[in-house]
Design a protein around this motif. Structure first.
Motif, mmCIF file in Angstrom:
data_model
loop_
_atom_site.group_PDB
_atom_site.id
_atom_site.type_symbol
_atom_site.label_atom_id
_atom_site.label_comp_id
_atom_site.label_asym_id
_atom_site.label_seq_id
_atom_site.Cartn_x
_atom_site.Cartn_y
_atom_site.Cartn_z
ATOM 1 N N GLU A 47 19.366 67.164 -51.813
ATOM 2 C CA GLU A 47 17.949 67.475 -52.017
ATOM 3 C C GLU A 47 17.482 68.425 -50.904
ATOM 4 O O GLU A 47 17.946 68.349 -49.775
ATOM 5 N N TYR A 48 16.537 69.321 -51.274
ATOM 6 C CA TYR A 48 15.948 70.250 -50.285
ATOM 7 C C TYR A 48 17.035 71.082 -49.590
ATOM 8 O O TYR A 48 17.087 71.180 -48.354
ATOM 9 N N TYR A 94 3.009 55.741 -46.903
ATOM 10 C CA TYR A 94 3.206 57.194 -46.880
ATOM 11 C C TYR A 94 1.867 57.896 -47.083
ATOM 12 O O TYR A 94 1.301 57.861 -48.186
ATOM 13 N N SER A 95 1.357 58.501 -46.040
ATOM 14 C CA SER A 95 0.085 59.226 -46.128
ATOM 15 C C SER A 95 0.014 60.237 -44.993
ATOM 16 O O SER A 95 0.855 60.252 -44.087
ATOM 17 N N PHE A 99 1.788 60.044 -41.223
ATOM 18 C CA PHE A 99 2.558 61.190 -40.717
ATOM 19 C C PHE A 99 1.997 61.642 -39.364
ATOM 20 O O PHE A 99 2.754 61.960 -38.432
ATOM 21 N N THR A 127 9.361 65.169 -43.327
ATOM 22 C CA THR A 127 8.393 65.395 -44.420
ATOM 23 C C THR A 127 9.033 65.150 -45.784
ATOM 24 O O THR A 127 8.321 64.878 -46.754
ATOM 25 N N HIS A 128 10.372 65.258 -45.849
ATOM 26 C CA HIS A 128 11.051 64.959 -47.124
ATOM 27 C C HIS A 128 10.897 63.475 -47.469
ATOM 28 O O HIS A 128 10.741 63.115 -48.645
ATOM 29 N N LEU A 130 8.377 61.672 -46.591
ATOM 30 C CA LEU A 130 6.971 61.544 -46.971
ATOM 31 C C LEU A 130 6.746 62.028 -48.398
ATOM 32 O O LEU A 130 6.033 61.394 -49.190
ATOM 33 N N SER A 131 7.361 63.179 -48.738
ATOM 34 C CA SER A 131 7.170 63.755 -50.081
ATOM 35 C C SER A 131 7.726 62.851 -51.174
ATOM 36 O O SER A 131 7.103 62.659 -52.233
ATOM 37 N N LEU A 132 8.915 62.294 -50.918
ATOM 38 C CA LEU A 132 9.544 61.422 -51.919
ATOM 39 C C LEU A 132 9.116 59.971 -51.781
ATOM 40 O O LEU A 132 9.512 59.122 -52.597
ATOM 41 N N GLN A 133 8.324 59.685 -50.721
ATOM 42 C CA GLN A 133 7.839 58.326 -50.450
ATOM 43 C C GLN A 133 8.991 57.310 -50.510
ATOM 44 O O GLN A 133 8.956 56.309 -51.221
ATOM 45 N N GLU A 143 19.295 63.879 -45.410
ATOM 46 C CA GLU A 143 18.683 64.656 -44.328
ATOM 47 C C GLU A 143 19.690 64.912 -43.198
ATOM 48 O O GLU A 143 19.737 65.992 -42.616
#
Length: 357
Positions: A47-48, A94-95, A99, A127-128, A130-133, A143
């Motif tokens: 991913e990413y 996750y918000s 963060f 942040t990945h 956070l984005s995918l929670q 990662e």
């Protein structure tokens, strides 16, 4: 004088052109490393995948050694960042605010432990989550692999650095030529018979233009030598750093000598003797040339000053004292060079003009 200025400008242009090519090469390497990292990450189904390219971009400093150092620090920063982010996201959700809470803890700690180099890329990886929670082990492994791929490719590309040995040798020759130029100014000034007509030499010695240009060449040479060490290792490259440091020490001694030379206002045999020593130094400007015989000549001259009768007039006495002080500085000048030769065990160079080596 215009020819000498032109020669220095040619050197500066060559150095600038070489620097531009070096930077262009680095730019091409960064682009290729990013591309290869993204392709490899995408091939592995991560991913990413573009994040691997960003890591590679941020991991190619100017030298291989700096790349290794930055990689080590980024892995430390990754461990620190994720150890902070995982429990925060697990307990607080996750918000944007969680963060921010992560950053308010991680950033000061990263700076405290001198891990600023990883602050940006590690935060991008966080942040990945956070984005995918999610803080699933598979995502954390994702990662870690992105970071590893970016670093591996960056190390691979930075390993193949062109040697700058030729540029180092050329810079050494330029520094020797500039050093010889200033020494000749001093020698010619001391050999003069009418100092009232010596304004051109006084200006050249007093302005320190040659010494300033010499210092610039030495600084550039040392910078190149340090880059060569960081790219190719210490073997045979520490010599060049030490050479430019040695010349820098000689430059500082020459600055003191130049002040004294400009106080000489009368022609004398002492001036000629001092000029003769400077001429001998010029003849052995190449570091491969031994200066043992010059050192012996200087010692003989010192002994002569100690045992000969003092001058009768004040101007002659002051002139003799000045020459004696210059001789003492010339001994320091020779000693700095001799210590360098001994440190690197430079063999004595025999020639028709210098059978003593």
């Amino acid at each position: 004088k215009s020819r000498k200025i032109s020669s220095f400008l040619i050197y500066k242009n060559d150095y600038t052109r070489s620097n531009i090519l070096f930077k262009l090469l680095r730019g091409v390497k960064i682009a290729l490393a990013a591309l290869v990292s993204i392709i490899l990450a995408d091939f592995l189904g991560l991913e990413y995948a573009t994040a691997a390219g960003i890591v590679a971009i941020l991991t190619i400093p100017e030298t291989y050694q700096r790349t290794i150092n930055s990689v080590i620090d980024r892995f430390k920063a990754f461990a620190l960042g994720f150890l902070i982010a995982i429990p925060i996201f697990y307990f607080l959700g996750y918000s944007v605010w969680t963060f921010f809470f992560y950053l308010i803890i991680y950033a000061p700690l990263a700076i405290h432990f001198s891990l600023e180099v990883g602050l940006g890329p590690v935060t991008v990886l966080v942040t990945h989550l956070l984005s995918l929670q999610s803080i699933a082990p598979s995502l954390i492994l994702n990662e870690f692999l992105l970071l590893t791929i970016g670093h591996f490719v960056a190390l691979l590309f930075n390993f193949f650095m062109p040697s700058q040995r030729g540029k180092l040798i050329e810079t050494m020759k330029k520094s020797d030529a500039k050093l010889e130029e200033f020494l000749r100014y001093l020698m010619n000034y001391l050999n003069a018979t009418d100092f009232s007509l010596n304004n051109v030499l006084r200006e050249r010695i007093g302005s320190k233009e040659s010494l300033s240009e010499l210092e610039e060449i030495l600084n550039e040479g040392r910078e190149i030598a340090i880059q060569e060490i960081e790219n190719k290792g210490l073997k045979n490259n520490q010599y060049y750093v030490s050479f430019f440091n040695m010349r820098k020490s000689q430059l500082r001694i020459l600055e003191q000598i130049s002040y004294l030379v400009l106080t000489v206002q009368i022609s004398s045999s002492q001036n000629k003797n001092t000029a003769g020593i400077i001429e001998e130094i010029i003849q052995r400007i190449d570091i491969k040339e031994s200066s043992e015989d010059v050192y012996l000549d200087v010692q003989e001259l010192q002994a002569y000053y100690r045992t000969s009768e003092l001058p009768a007039s004040r101007p002659e006495f002051e002139n003799r004292a000045t020459n004696y002080a210059i001789i003492n500085y010339l001994i320091q000048f020779i000693n700095v060079r001799t210590e360098f030769r001994l440190e690197y065990e430079i063999p004595k160079k025999r020639s028709k003009n210098n059978s003593k080596g």
